[in-house]
Design a protein around this motif. Structure first.
Motif, PDB file in Angstrom:
ATOM      1  N   UNK A   1       4.614   5.241   4.995  1.00 38.14           N
ATOM      2  CA  UNK A   1       3.587   5.691   4.051  1.00 38.14           C
ATOM      3  C   UNK A   1       3.849   7.117   3.580  1.00 38.14           C
TER       4      UNK A   1
ATOM      5  N   UNK B   1      -0.879  10.928   4.266  1.00 40.95           N
ATOM      6  CA  UNK B   1      -0.395  10.118   5.380  1.00 40.95           C
ATOM      7  C   UNK B   1       0.579  10.860   6.266  1.00 40.95           C
TER       8      UNK B   1
ATOM      9  N   UNK C   1       6.379   0.833  -1.059  1.00 40.07           N
ATOM     10  CA  UNK C   1       5.018   0.484  -0.667  1.00 40.07           C
ATOM     11  C   UNK C   1       5.100  -0.308   0.627  1.00 40.07           C
ATOM     12  N   UNK C   2       3.983  -0.421   1.333  1.00 39.77           N
ATOM     13  CA  UNK C   2       4.041  -0.808   2.736  1.00 39.77           C
ATOM     14  C   UNK C   2       3.006  -1.889   3.024  1.00 39.77           C
TER      15      UNK C   2
ATOM     16  N   UNK D   1       0.829  -1.194   0.000  1.00 39.95           N
ATOM     17  CA  UNK D   1       0.000   0.000   0.000  1.00 39.95           C
ATOM     18  C   UNK D   1       0.867   1.248   0.000  1.00 39.95           C
ATOM     19  N   UNK D   2       0.376   2.307  -0.632  1.00 39.36           N
ATOM     20  CA  UNK D   2       1.038   3.613  -0.532  1.00 39.36           C
ATOM     21  C   UNK D   2       0.100   4.571   0.218  1.00 39.36           C
ATOM     22  N   UNK D   3       0.553   5.802   0.440  1.00 40.28           N
ATOM     23  CA  UNK D   3      -0.228   6.764   1.213  1.00 40.28           C
ATOM     24  C   UNK D   3      -1.521   7.181   0.515  1.00 40.28           C
TER      25      UNK D   3
ATOM     26  N   UNK E   1      -2.057   8.930  -3.041  1.00 40.82           N
ATOM     27  CA  UNK E   1      -0.697   9.048  -3.547  1.00 40.82           C
ATOM     28  C   UNK E   1      -0.522   8.291  -4.856  1.00 40.82           C
TER      29      UNK E   1
ATOM     30  N   UNK F   1       8.273   5.451  -4.275  1.00 41.73           N
ATOM     31  CA  UNK F   1       8.264   4.094  -4.753  1.00 41.73           C
ATOM     32  C   UNK F   1       8.297   3.029  -3.681  1.00 41.73           C
TER      33      UNK F   1
ATOM     34  N   UNK G   1       1.778  14.833   1.780  1.00 41.78           N
ATOM     35  CA  UNK G   1       0.537  14.177   1.396  1.00 41.78           C
ATOM     36  C   UNK G   1      -0.284  13.748   2.615  1.00 41.78           C
TER      37      UNK G   1
ATOM     38  N   UNK H   1       3.192   8.082  -5.887  1.00 44.39           N
ATOM     39  CA  UNK H   1       3.978   7.055  -5.219  1.00 44.39           C
ATOM     40  C   UNK H   1       3.664   5.658  -5.724  1.00 44.39           C
TER      41      UNK H   1
END
Lengths: 228, 228, 228, 228, 228, 228, 228, 228
Positions: free
Chosen positions: G195, F183, G203-204, E204-206, E209, G201, F181, E212
């Motif tokens: 995040x 988050x 991701x979490x 997952x990204x923010x 976003x 680039x 952003x 991203x």
């Protein structure tokens, strides 16, 4: 690296009408006993030890006989806690009505009752009048009219504070409790609910803080006496 | 980089009893008008455009005459929003009672009323029965007994949901609103309060979600019809 | 879809000592004017319109002459708000001390002062006694001793509530405000700080809720009168 | 300081269709036993003791024979909990479908099933149909069409509620559970996800609140009977 | 107090495969134009200006002709934003599938598409396949099987990420969006839902976003090329 | 209801080494001008007006000529803010190094620089050394070794504080900013990140609090002087 | 009330490249053993049991010999957990680099390593390269350049993700861990930090979710193979 | 799957003035002992093991004789923790004043004292000077004037930081503690309160982070020495 001296606040009662109380959590049994002894050695007002577990209570009573002990529920680890009182004040005028929404709120109500008793005030404690069965709080109409101050002890959504405040002219102090399922968020829901109450004039203390609510009530009841 | 085609969910009504509604925020006026046109061109059920601002309403009505329009409060920026209905269903059995705690909760209640009307259900809307003046909700006892489903629309601490649920055998859907001072936290307090309600059997939709509450009510009322 | 009738709570003052107030946000100017007219037509107690913007104030005063108007800060969008009072009570005994930590807390303090005045109580308002310069609150020792009730209006970390409560026997009501930088979290920090205060006996109302704090104070002051 | 009398809400079933249930946490075994006895002595409807640990169960059953006992998972400390039912209602029409996303959600589903059984309703319980393997919920299409009410019990992100609601015309009650890794936030993620569901018409109860969901379902099923 | 020099990260592309992009918010139009000029003067890779408002776009394009401009939704104040690209890379192998749950998620998807295009990758963008109408995502089965990487852009409860991840062997990057009603909490609900997804392997990204997420996809697609 | 007198804290500088500053938000232009005048009339130290908008600045400067004015970014509504200084101290020993992660962090850094300048301290301000391009902060090794105190101004994840603290023996004060952003949560992420930093010895001030960080730095630099 | 049948997702591997894994928490030892047996009886891919305590491990291994067992840290109650693998895949191309910020992050890294090994991928695990001593991660430059995918496992402020992502062209998956003091908020700080990372680039996955990160890595590595 | 080598940060002291400390939680007793041994074998500065439980302490001391051991409170599970020091620095100039609001804050203060002692600095530790009894902190005026740096260790609302900072010219580092009732939120209230302090110049470390506060103090005190 010797222990820093205990810095008791001896003249607090003169300044605020309330003597310093010893808050047990985080203190050793010996520290509890010494703090109580220090306060008893100074002046003649009531001395309280709050939220004491078994070992703290035992040490404090062994070193300082003559305490009254009241249950005050359990901490998160399930340890039973007690409120201990030495040298309670003589009975004074001013009656507090303490309402609880459920049976599970009783320990917090009991802590408030013990602190009010230490300062000489009589409490009418009525449990289990939650708004799911509205007739139960409506039955307290007479008590609500007679009280000098009302404490509402409630968990879950805390709606009892709004309803009770709408039925009395007395000052109302809400005490949110950590009673209830997940969405009660350990009392945060009841706290927010009481703060956002649609009934004007309720003020609130921290979650499960029966001690603080009783102190607020003592301030109100004592200010009556000063008036006369 | 051409526009991806609109993917309308034409058979949703058959699958769920509820036709797809067009949620206006984030769509251009033209997108709103086209989506409504697409749904009208397919089948014969009710078509709804929700939370539309003035430009979105105007475009949708210009392209698709014959709408009923109801106020639905304002968004955060103060823009007035409306619910638009095309091809409302014929009147059906099943009555919803919608209670609001305050006058400020009316726009959300109105959105629910409009959606229920689109599906043919009559609504009894009673505003301003917050628990600070308990007699107001007690006066609704007869309505509460007669309703097939009850929607409780309330902000602040949301206590009306607990009280009303304790006074009826009907299913109750709580709709927390973002009405009220700082500690209402824009509806979070009412939401948590309804979720943690001491009255068993209240279920809850999202904050200010009059549309969702009405859909839940339509599901309940339609399941009655199927029974017969 | 006609408008549901306004359901004013006419006997609230008899029941709770506090007449219903009209909370302006979310009401149209006409609804404000009508609600005030309805309350003025009934009984003879004070009537309040709170957090009214310019249009709401104008409509209410045009329809109901004779109001006293006090500034009550601005809402989030920067609109100036006012408290309006009709038919204020005659002066009564009981004095409230209202302390603010900073100049920015004044609008909330002013709202409290206006409500207290509507019920006939005198307020001593002392601004700008935040604890960063401790001598400023120490200079209020005499006022703190004389007050029948103390309201502490403070944003940022709200430490003034703890300090002032430690200097008086009077009941203290904390009013957290949304004053201050980012970490004040729009009043949440002050709210939590007052609830967790190390000074026993402070109770708290919602963020920026000068109205609610004044109502709590009126309940305390009125209970004094009943005593006699 | 004698114990305040237990204030049971004897006529709750007449008022709300649901008898008062005894919520065990925070009550002593003796209090549980007495509360059950009091409710059994009054009227003839079902009596429930929920979330009882071993000692509470044993005391209640010893004093009140004839209970049905169902597992209801564990509390945070790992203690096994049970739902106990006395005097279950005779079988009635109306079928609930209870879906769980995973095996870990079963205890909450079991609590719901036990409460529904106490009121005479049959439950079809289908576990482990989480959306990671979509065919599992698609296989339930027939059950979803036949059900009078659907309960979706899911932790983690709670997506099953959105998917199942899109596949049925029945009322759907979501029950978020505290199942899952850190970012499930003990059920808050599933709760928020269900409240924000893109499928219109799902309503939600508190985290892990199988009891409340069943009560909501009983209200819906009973309102069907009244219709006829 | 002269301006500190701009410290552009010229060799970032060599180090990370991604050139530095200029994030417009908080920069003056002149700063945007200068930063773009600086990056264009150095090396020969793609240059991006993201989330630029009208004035920032105009200044950057005036000073640096030859940009491609794509809409990227609006900021909280409703200002329209754009993604600008200079010197896009030549087409390369590697295809991204971008799914959105609703039409309102398109601006974020468009930002991702623009960034992917700048690095030479083709995007298949399919909007409006939310799980309330499950057939819409099931219709994408072939696209899901063919994609080298999948981006799922969804607000509300974000359930599409769980469902799509269960239907593909490709890497999946979730992009929660701030789309939706109150309980979506401006994207936090979708974010938590994707993080707690029951489908293993989604990262997952923010919130919102799209930039991203596209960068994560570019890293994945570029690592394919290196393999060969 | 006359205005309560302004209660300026004249001897604060003697007590704390820092004169009282006038925090503009929430004050009228006239109140700003008067507060500055009051402080100028007393003693001879620096006088600061912080976060002043255009009208507040103009009024303060018109009434009190001779100010130095520095930009301090914008408030949430986009209004441009400024820091104004009267009677800046003469240059003293002690140099602060202020690092920012991005260009967007400059206004907060500028506020800190202005406050440090008012107390006579030189600042080396280096912008745009975020850790995504690590060589940028590594290039500051010499500055980091020479500085008497380091301020790290960073939004997003605030990682620059951890990295910079690991490269210097000097005291480091972290200033989280609301840059970035969704988050970034308006600075909360950077704040938490700096508080949880793996580099021992960084301490932190509130979000966007360039003023507070500079005051902490002035305390450190002044304590050096006293040592000698 | 018989047990609902276990609904294993046998064809998940074909659909998603990843076989269903058995998540032990909340399942009885017998349920764990049966679920593993069911998956082994079907197909020939790897079978995983994650976060199993001693009893769950023992039961699963007794019923299904031939497992590889790896430590996976402890749960909140301090119970030791393990990852068990049956029928690991044969070695394949594709190398993952797993970096941890501290020694305390090792159990999460170990879980990821075990899952990657089950799918045939080699892992280079490098612990203790937190950014407080920057040379430690700079020493990994070569590993960072060679890796096909990088997993960054870090608690506290999680800054390692930003720094490492700035040093590689490979895809980076961040795994926040619940390691660290109070302000780490049990991993929420690291999660938010990753995040909001300034390095594009990354991701979490969810907190402590080594399993999910490994699944994301397997998807990336498998997509490489498909390319060829 | 052999253990990755321990990556000690040997030159940290040269780089930052502070040697690497071994943070015990999450490490085995053997890992603690080895890490200490590794650091002792390298260079000649102080070596610290923090938050070690009984087994970790015993193993570390058995393998590395000559440690000084100080109590550092308990972890959440009630285990007693200790700070261990090897090879403490010789006494240096520079005195820290450590104030605590209550007795319960002592363990955190003790941790700070132990770390300061390891670096050769003398600490004056004064406990129990919370602002509820203001004279207690006023009595410390002389200590506050004499200190080179002040650490304020306080839970509940953390008001002591604001009051103490207003009484000294020295740098002040606030250490919020998790002491206190529910609304203290395990230290978050004190943390927010200190960050939002109305007293300019206080900076803050993480909750209960006595180690970090001491490191901040050591940086300040060492920078004094460098000046000379």
């Amino acid at each position: 690296m010797s222990d820093p001296e205990l810095r008791l606040d001896f003249d607090r009662r003169q300044r605020t009408g309330l003597a310093e109380a010893v808050y047990a959590p985080g203190k050793s049994p010996a520290q509890c006993a010494n703090a109580v002894a220090g306060l008893l050695a100074d002046g003649d007002g009531p001395v309280l030890l709050t939220r004491a577990d078994g070992q703290q209570s035992a040490a404090a009573v062994a070193a300082n006989p003559g305490a009254t002990s009241t249950p005050a529920g359990t901490d998160k680890a399930g340890t039973e806690l007690r409120t201990l009182t030495w040298r309670a004040a003589r009975p004074r005028t001013g009656t507090a009505l303490v309402l609880t929404a459920g049976t599970s709120d009783l320990p917090v109500a009991r802590e408030a009752e013990a602190v009010l008793a230490a300062y000489g005030h009589t409490t009418t404690l009525v449990a289990d009048v939650g708004v799911a069965g509205l007739h139960r709080v409506l039955d307290q109409q007479e008590n609500l009219e007679r009280a000098d101050v009302v404490l509402v002890v409630a968990g879950m959504e805390g709606a009892l504070a709004s309803v009770a405040t709408g039925l009395t002219t007395a000052p109302v102090v809400g005490v949110p409790t950590s009673t209830g399922y997940g969405s009660g968020l350990d009392g945060v829901t009841a706290l927010l609910g009481m703060l956002a109450s649609c009934s004007p004039g309720v003020s609130v203390v921290g979650i499960d803080n029966g001690f603080g609510a009783a102190c607020a009530a003592v301030r109100i009841l004592q200010s009556h006496e000063e008036e006369r």
